[in-house]
Write a protein that holds these residues in place. Sequence first.
Motif, short mmCIF file in Angstrom:
data_model
loop_
_atom_site.label_atom_id
_atom_site.label_comp_id
_atom_site.label_asym_id
_atom_site.label_seq_id
_atom_site.Cartn_x
_atom_site.Cartn_y
_atom_site.Cartn_z
N ILE A 26 -3.61 25.41 28.05
CA ILE A 26 -3.74 25.04 26.64
C ILE A 26 -2.36 24.75 26.04
O ILE A 26 -2.20 23.78 25.29
N ALA A 27 -1.36 25.54 26.40
CA ALA A 27 0.00 25.30 25.90
C ALA A 27 0.53 23.95 26.39
O ALA A 27 1.14 23.20 25.63
N CYS A 28 0.28 23.64 27.66
CA CYS A 28 0.72 22.35 28.20
C CYS A 28 0.12 21.20 27.40
O CYS A 28 0.80 20.23 27.07
N ILE A 33 0.80 16.97 22.19
CA ILE A 33 0.24 16.29 21.02
C ILE A 33 1.29 15.90 19.96
O ILE A 33 1.28 14.75 19.50
N PRO A 34 2.21 16.78 19.55
CA PRO A 34 3.17 16.37 18.51
C PRO A 34 4.04 15.18 18.92
O PRO A 34 4.48 14.41 18.07
N HIS A 35 4.25 15.01 20.22
CA HIS A 35 5.08 13.90 20.69
C HIS A 35 4.39 12.56 20.48
O HIS A 35 5.06 11.53 20.39
N VAL A 36 3.08 12.57 20.41
CA VAL A 36 2.35 11.33 20.14
C VAL A 36 2.71 10.84 18.74
O VAL A 36 3.08 9.67 18.55
N CYS A 74 -4.34 11.66 25.60
CA CYS A 74 -5.47 11.91 26.52
C CYS A 74 -5.23 13.15 27.36
O CYS A 74 -6.12 14.00 27.50
N ALA A 75 -4.04 13.26 27.94
CA ALA A 75 -3.73 14.42 28.78
C ALA A 75 -3.72 15.69 27.93
O ALA A 75 -4.24 16.74 28.35
N GLY A 76 -3.15 15.62 26.74
CA GLY A 76 -3.08 16.80 25.88
C GLY A 76 -4.46 17.31 25.49
O GLY A 76 -4.75 18.50 25.62
N VAL A 77 -5.32 16.42 25.04
CA VAL A 77 -6.68 16.83 24.65
C VAL A 77 -7.45 17.35 25.86
O VAL A 77 -8.13 18.38 25.78
N ALA A 78 -7.33 16.66 26.99
CA ALA A 78 -8.04 17.10 28.20
C ALA A 78 -7.56 18.48 28.64
O ALA A 78 -8.38 19.33 29.03
N LEU A 79 -6.27 18.73 28.58
CA LEU A 79 -5.76 20.04 28.97
C LEU A 79 -6.22 21.13 28.00
O LEU A 79 -6.60 22.22 28.43
N ILE A 80 -6.19 20.84 26.73
CA ILE A 80 -6.64 21.84 25.75
C ILE A 80 -8.11 22.19 25.98
O ILE A 80 -8.49 23.36 25.96
#
Length: 142
Positions: A26-28, A33-36, A74-80
């Motif tokens: 979840i942290a990964c 997300i903020p970098h987007v 996409c990666a951020g949401v999928a990981l969360i």
Amino acid sequence: MILTQKDIRTLRPNFDLSQPINLLRIACGAFLIPHVFGKFADGVPSPGVVGFFAKAGLMPPEFWVVVAATVEMCAGVALILGVCTRWAALAAAALLMVASYALQVVKGFGWAWNLGGVEYLVFWILSCLVVAMDSWRGQNSL
């Protein structure tokens, strides 16, 4: 099989915060997300970010800013959510490797973050790889 039914479902065990790998996963995702949002100003790629991408040799820079932001989101949401975890973690690690390379090209080798170093990126690359490896092992329901 590249994707299984388990890969594309959000499962309850993915949110068991007593499992350290879930916290890391979840942290990964959350740190991406903020970098987007930092890549855009008024809905278009930020001139500073575009300039950085151009200096790094990523041409055309506007295109690569949008690609980077899309992969991060996409990666951020999928990981969360714990969806397609192994692939999302690998995509995030690959993206961060390209970012590390770009930083080296633009600023030269540096390790200390306050001097433009890559140790922050290396830490998150390793974290994403740990999440991917754990997911592939199949011990968790990631």
